[in-house]
Scaffold this motif. Structure first.
Motif, PDB file in Angstrom:
ATOM      1  N   ARG A 261      -0.566  -2.086  -3.710  1.00  0.00           N
ATOM      2  CA  ARG A 261       0.204  -2.550  -2.224  1.00  0.00           C
ATOM      3  C   ARG A 261       0.313  -1.033  -1.633  1.00  0.00           C
ATOM      4  NH1 ARG A 261       6.191  -4.307  -0.920  1.00  0.00           N
ATOM      5  NH2 ARG A 261       6.835  -2.274  -1.718  1.00  0.00           N
TER       6      ARG A 261
ATOM      7  N   TYR B 268       3.207  -2.896   5.073  1.00  0.00           N
ATOM      8  CA  TYR B 268       2.565  -3.042   4.037  1.00  0.00           C
ATOM      9  C   TYR B 268       1.178  -3.795   3.980  1.00  0.00           C
ATOM     10  CZ  TYR B 268       7.404  -2.138   2.560  1.00  0.00           C
ATOM     11  OH  TYR B 268       8.848  -1.790   2.374  1.00  0.00           O
TER      12      TYR B 268
ATOM     13  N   SER C 245       1.585   1.232   1.693  1.00  0.00           N
ATOM     14  CA  SER C 245       2.752   1.243   2.597  1.00  0.00           C
ATOM     15  C   SER C 245       2.506   2.253   3.599  1.00  0.00           C
ATOM     16  CB  SER C 245       4.061   1.658   1.630  1.00  0.00           C
ATOM     17  OG  SER C 245       4.428   0.887   0.624  1.00  0.00           O
TER      18      SER C 245
ATOM     19  N   GLU D 188       0.916   7.014   5.112  1.00  0.00           N
ATOM     20  CA  GLU D 188       0.479   5.857   4.144  1.00  0.00           C
ATOM     21  C   GLU D 188       0.601   6.509   2.633  1.00  0.00           C
ATOM     22  OE1 GLU D 188      -2.681   5.839   7.740  1.00  0.00           O
ATOM     23  OE2 GLU D 188      -1.688   7.270   6.424  1.00  0.00           O
TER      24      GLU D 188
ATOM     25  N   THR E  18       8.611   0.367   8.179  1.00  0.00           N
ATOM     26  CA  THR E  18       7.183   0.341   7.035  1.00  0.00           C
ATOM     27  C   THR E  18       6.543  -1.072   7.195  1.00  0.00           C
ATOM     28  OG1 THR E  18       8.608   1.595   5.668  1.00  0.00           O
ATOM     29  CG2 THR E  18       6.713   0.312   4.639  1.00  0.00           C
TER      30      THR E  18
END
Length: 114
Positions: free
Chosen positions: A19, A79, A21, A6, A77
């Motif tokens: 944000r 998000y 990820s 993360e 990935t």
């Protein structure tokens, strides 16, 4: 070896955005459901949002309307876009990957404070 990493946490003022990820490796990412959980100090880990392998999102009531989960299978990935952040959103945020077994990342700290 499965790894979930993360990133994107930090300190933000109330009303701000972040944000997060979560980059995955060692799994066939596209077939996994991916989720975000969080754990505040002294509290149990709680579910925030999930996105299925097909891209369907689901949200906890606390996240509905403010957070958006998405995934990019080409980048392995997932998000979590977080808007209108509140102090009660302060927690360590974890992603997980689920397909039979559950894999967890190490977490990223989000602090919402003025």
């Amino acid at each position: 070896q499965v790894q979930l990493v993360e990133s994107g946490g930090g300190l933000v003022q109330p009303g701000g955005s972040l944000r997060l990820s979560c980059a995955a490796s060692g799994i066939s990412f596209s077939i996994f459901a991916m989720g975000w959980y969080r754990q505040a100090p002294g509290k149990q880990r709680e579910w925030v949002a999930t996105i299925t392998s097909g891209g369907r999102p689901n949200y906890a009531d606390s996240a509905e309307g403010r957070f958006t989960i998405s995934r990019d299978n080409a980048k392995n990935t997932v998000y979590l876009q977080m808007n209108s952040l509140k102090p009660e959103d302060t927690a360590v945020y974890y992603c997980n990957a689920v397909w039979g077994l559950v894999h967890w990342g190490q977490g990223t700290q989000v602090t919402v404070s003025s």
